[in-house]
Write a protein that holds these residues in place. Structure first.
Motif, PDB file in Angstrom:
ATOM      1  N   LEU A  57     -18.724 101.960  -0.287  1.00 29.37           N
ATOM      2  CA  LEU A  57     -19.388 102.967   0.404  1.00 29.37           C
ATOM      3  C   LEU A  57     -19.124 103.788   1.286  1.00 29.37           C
ATOM      4  CD1 LEU A  57     -22.295 103.359  -2.548  1.00 29.37           C
ATOM      5  CD2 LEU A  57     -20.185 103.622  -2.869  1.00 29.37           C
ATOM      6  N   ASP A  58     -18.749 104.651   2.127  1.00 35.01           N
ATOM      7  CA  ASP A  58     -19.410 105.235   2.812  1.00 35.01           C
ATOM      8  C   ASP A  58     -20.603 105.355   3.210  1.00 35.01           C
ATOM      9  OD1 ASP A  58     -16.977 105.237   3.821  1.00 35.01           O
ATOM     10  OD2 ASP A  58     -15.968 107.199   3.180  1.00 35.01           O
ATOM     11  N   ALA A  59     -22.018 104.539   4.377  1.00 36.71           N
ATOM     12  CA  ALA A  59     -23.169 104.705   4.160  1.00 36.71           C
ATOM     13  C   ALA A  59     -23.696 104.919   5.894  1.00 36.71           C
ATOM     14  CB  ALA A  59     -23.156 103.833   4.328  1.00 36.71           C
ATOM     15  N   ARG A  60     -24.790 105.593   5.967  1.00 33.18           N
ATOM     16  CA  ARG A  60     -25.061 105.529   7.261  1.00 33.18           C
ATOM     17  C   ARG A  60     -26.741 105.521   7.503  1.00 33.18           C
ATOM     18  NH1 ARG A  60     -24.868 109.227  12.180  1.00 33.18           N
ATOM     19  NH2 ARG A  60     -22.919 108.924  12.029  1.00 33.18           N
ATOM     20  N   VAL A  61     -27.606 105.099   7.863  1.00 35.14           N
ATOM     21  CA  VAL A  61     -28.653 105.127   8.360  1.00 35.14           C
ATOM     22  C   VAL A  61     -29.383 106.112   8.506  1.00 35.14           C
ATOM     23  CG1 VAL A  61     -30.029 103.710   9.686  1.00 35.14           C
ATOM     24  CG2 VAL A  61     -28.437 102.101   9.260  1.00 35.14           C
ATOM     25  N   VAL A  62     -30.130 107.095   8.362  1.00 32.00           N
ATOM     26  CA  VAL A  62     -30.491 108.371   8.272  1.00 32.00           C
ATOM     27  C   VAL A  62     -32.386 107.688   8.850  1.00 32.00           C
ATOM     28  CG1 VAL A  62     -29.630 109.551   6.990  1.00 32.00           C
ATOM     29  CG2 VAL A  62     -30.838 108.463   5.981  1.00 32.00           C
ATOM     30  N   GLU A  63     -33.147 106.403   8.373  1.00 31.68           N
ATOM     31  CA  GLU A  63     -34.099 106.324   8.761  1.00 31.68           C
ATOM     32  C   GLU A  63     -33.830 105.161   9.535  1.00 31.68           C
ATOM     33  OE1 GLU A  63     -38.575 107.588   8.016  1.00 31.68           O
ATOM     34  OE2 GLU A  63     -37.939 107.063   6.231  1.00 31.68           O
ATOM     35  N   PHE A  64     -34.407 105.064  10.607  1.00 34.33           N
ATOM     36  CA  PHE A  64     -34.972 103.611  11.067  1.00 34.33           C
ATOM     37  C   PHE A  64     -36.187 103.556  11.794  1.00 34.33           C
ATOM     38  CE2 PHE A  64     -34.842  99.394  13.477  1.00 34.33           C
ATOM     39  CZ  PHE A  64     -33.790  98.606  13.179  1.00 34.33           C
ATOM     40  N   ALA A  76     -25.284 107.137   0.931  1.00 32.62           N
ATOM     41  CA  ALA A  76     -24.170 106.255   0.844  1.00 32.62           C
ATOM     42  C   ALA A  76     -23.169 107.564  -0.249  1.00 32.62           C
ATOM     43  CB  ALA A  76     -24.725 104.483  -0.170  1.00 32.62           C
ATOM     44  N   LYS A  77     -22.367 107.313   0.133  1.00 31.54           N
ATOM     45  CA  LYS A  77     -21.862 108.595  -0.339  1.00 31.54           C
ATOM     46  C   LYS A  77     -19.283 107.977  -0.873  1.00 31.54           C
ATOM     47  CE  LYS A  77     -23.574 112.126   1.882  1.00 31.54           C
ATOM     48  NZ  LYS A  77     -23.643 113.489   2.866  1.00 31.54           N
ATOM     49  N   GLN A  78     -18.931 108.527  -2.305  1.00 22.86           N
ATOM     50  CA  GLN A  78     -17.938 108.498  -2.389  1.00 22.86           C
ATOM     51  C   GLN A  78     -17.737 109.700  -3.095  1.00 22.86           C
ATOM     52  OE1 GLN A  78     -16.651 104.738  -5.406  1.00 22.86           O
ATOM     53  NE2 GLN A  78     -17.172 106.497  -6.610  1.00 22.86           N
ATOM     54  N   ASP A  79     -15.936 110.043  -2.085  1.00 20.70           N
ATOM     55  CA  ASP A  79     -15.644 111.424  -2.105  1.00 20.70           C
ATOM     56  C   ASP A  79     -14.252 110.770  -3.483  1.00 20.70           C
ATOM     57  OD1 ASP A  79     -17.040 112.520  -0.551  1.00 20.70           O
ATOM     58  OD2 ASP A  79     -15.270 112.077   1.232  1.00 20.70           O
ATOM     59  N   GLY A  80     -13.685 112.399  -4.120  1.00 15.33           N
ATOM     60  CA  GLY A  80     -13.101 111.543  -4.990  1.00 15.33           C
ATOM     61  C   GLY A  80     -13.426 112.867  -6.046  1.00 15.33           C
ATOM     62  N   LYS A  81     -12.838 113.004  -7.300  1.00 13.64           N
ATOM     63  CA  LYS A  81     -13.328 113.554  -8.776  1.00 13.64           C
ATOM     64  C   LYS A  81     -14.264 113.691  -8.452  1.00 13.64           C
ATOM     65  CE  LYS A  81      -8.184 112.387  -9.927  1.00 13.64           C
ATOM     66  NZ  LYS A  81      -7.826 110.962 -11.485  1.00 13.64           N
ATOM     67  N   PRO A  82     -14.731 114.822  -9.760  1.00 18.04           N
ATOM     68  CA  PRO A  82     -15.834 115.094 -10.256  1.00 18.04           C
ATOM     69  C   PRO A  82     -16.186 113.744 -10.707  1.00 18.04           C
ATOM     70  CG  PRO A  82     -14.907 116.494 -10.470  1.00 18.04           C
ATOM     71  CD  PRO A  82     -14.297 115.551  -9.832  1.00 18.04           C
ATOM     72  N   GLU A  83     -15.347 113.203 -11.420  1.00 22.76           N
ATOM     73  CA  GLU A  83     -16.192 111.835 -12.301  1.00 22.76           C
ATOM     74  C   GLU A  83     -15.925 110.289 -11.401  1.00 22.76           C
ATOM     75  OE1 GLU A  83     -11.790 112.027 -13.212  1.00 22.76           O
ATOM     76  OE2 GLU A  83     -13.483 113.494 -13.006  1.00 22.76           O
ATOM     77  N   GLU A  84     -16.119 110.648  -9.890  1.00 21.59           N
ATOM     78  CA  GLU A  84     -15.778 109.539  -8.805  1.00 21.59           C
ATOM     79  C   GLU A  84     -16.870 109.693  -8.458  1.00 21.59           C
ATOM     80  OE1 GLU A  84     -11.934 109.236  -7.866  1.00 21.59           O
ATOM     81  OE2 GLU A  84     -11.700 108.812  -8.950  1.00 21.59           O
ATOM     82  N   GLN A 112     -29.559 108.993  -6.510  1.00 15.63           N
ATOM     83  CA  GLN A 112     -28.089 109.170  -6.848  1.00 15.63           C
ATOM     84  C   GLN A 112     -27.510 110.681  -7.327  1.00 15.63           C
ATOM     85  OE1 GLN A 112     -27.120 105.732  -8.894  1.00 15.63           O
ATOM     86  NE2 GLN A 112     -27.309 104.069  -7.709  1.00 15.63           N
ATOM     87  N   ILE A 113     -27.183 110.934  -6.801  1.00 16.24           N
ATOM     88  CA  ILE A 113     -25.959 112.456  -8.071  1.00 16.24           C
ATOM     89  C   ILE A 113     -24.732 112.115  -7.944  1.00 16.24           C
ATOM     90  CG2 ILE A 113     -26.033 114.336  -6.669  1.00 16.24           C
ATOM     91  CD1 ILE A 113     -28.745 114.057  -4.636  1.00 16.24           C
ATOM     92  N   GLY A 114     -24.538 112.722  -9.091  1.00 12.47           N
ATOM     93  CA  GLY A 114     -23.278 112.631  -8.994  1.00 12.47           C
ATOM     94  C   GLY A 114     -22.929 112.083 -10.813  1.00 12.47           C
ATOM     95  N   GLU A 115     -21.530 111.688 -11.547  1.00 11.65           N
ATOM     96  CA  GLU A 115     -21.528 111.268 -12.679  1.00 11.65           C
ATOM     97  C   GLU A 115     -21.641 109.713 -12.846  1.00 11.65           C
ATOM     98  OE1 GLU A 115     -18.085 113.651 -14.508  1.00 11.65           O
ATOM     99  OE2 GLU A 115     -18.102 115.282 -13.780  1.00 11.65           O
TER     100      GLU A 115
END
Length: 171
Positions: free
Chosen positions: A82-89, A104-112, A138-141
């Motif tokens: 997953l592509d991650a980025r620190v947003v609070e430290f 942390a994010k994963q792109d792709g089809k809605p089910e991914e 977490q957000i997403g299918e």
């Protein structure tokens, strides 16, 4: 009366508004927030105490120690990295809790598609105790699918992370 600190939540990830939310916490004696913090922010330590993480990398310069606005990636829960980025430290200090969170994010089809915020709070408590709280929205299918599994893999996975973190910091 003692008031404990809480996670700082961006509105998009407010607990209860996504497809999956878990919260895990431990309070242990004989450790300090600074000692725990080292094992939390140094990603080269993760695989030594948590077996549900792999393929940690830093696509831009940096690492293995996390810092504010740091980009990194990692695999977990069977997902590709997953592509991650620190947003609070915020490192812990006297009277100030340590705060770490990343998206942390994963792109792709809605089910991914997956979009998460994983947050940590590490604070010293009176009596030589330390409190470690980790929460994730977490957000997403894929998140909705994980939320419906029993036992809950996120809840159990994050508890394993906490337990391993405490063991590593105690050595």
């Amino acid at each position: 009366m003692t008031t404990q600190n809480a996670i700082n939540w961006p509105a998009k990830y407010l607990p209860g508004t996504g497809d999956n939310f878990v919260s895990n916490e431990v309070i242990v004696q004989g450790l300090t927030a600074a000692r725990v913090w080292h094992y939390l922010v140094d990603t080269s330590e993760w695989e030594g105490y948590y077996d549900n993480v792999a393929d940690i990398s830093f696509p831009v310069a940096g690492g293995p120690v996390l810092k504010d606005d740091q980009d990194f990636s990692f695999g977990t829960f069977g997902f590709p990295p997953l592509d991650a980025r620190v947003v609070e430290f915020q490192a812990p200090a006297d009277g100030v809790p340590g705060r770490l969170s990343w998206t942390a994010k994963q792109d792709g089809k809605p089910e991914e598609r997956l979009d998460v915020l994983h947050a940590w709070l590490v604070e010293d408590l009176p009596g030589g105790r330390v409190r470690i709280l980790t929460q994730e929205t977490q957000i997403g299918e894929p998140a909705a699918a994980l939320a419906g599994e029993r036992p809950n893999p996120m809840l159990n996975g994050h508890q394993a992370w906490l337990d391993g973190l405490v063991r590593a910091a105690a050595e």
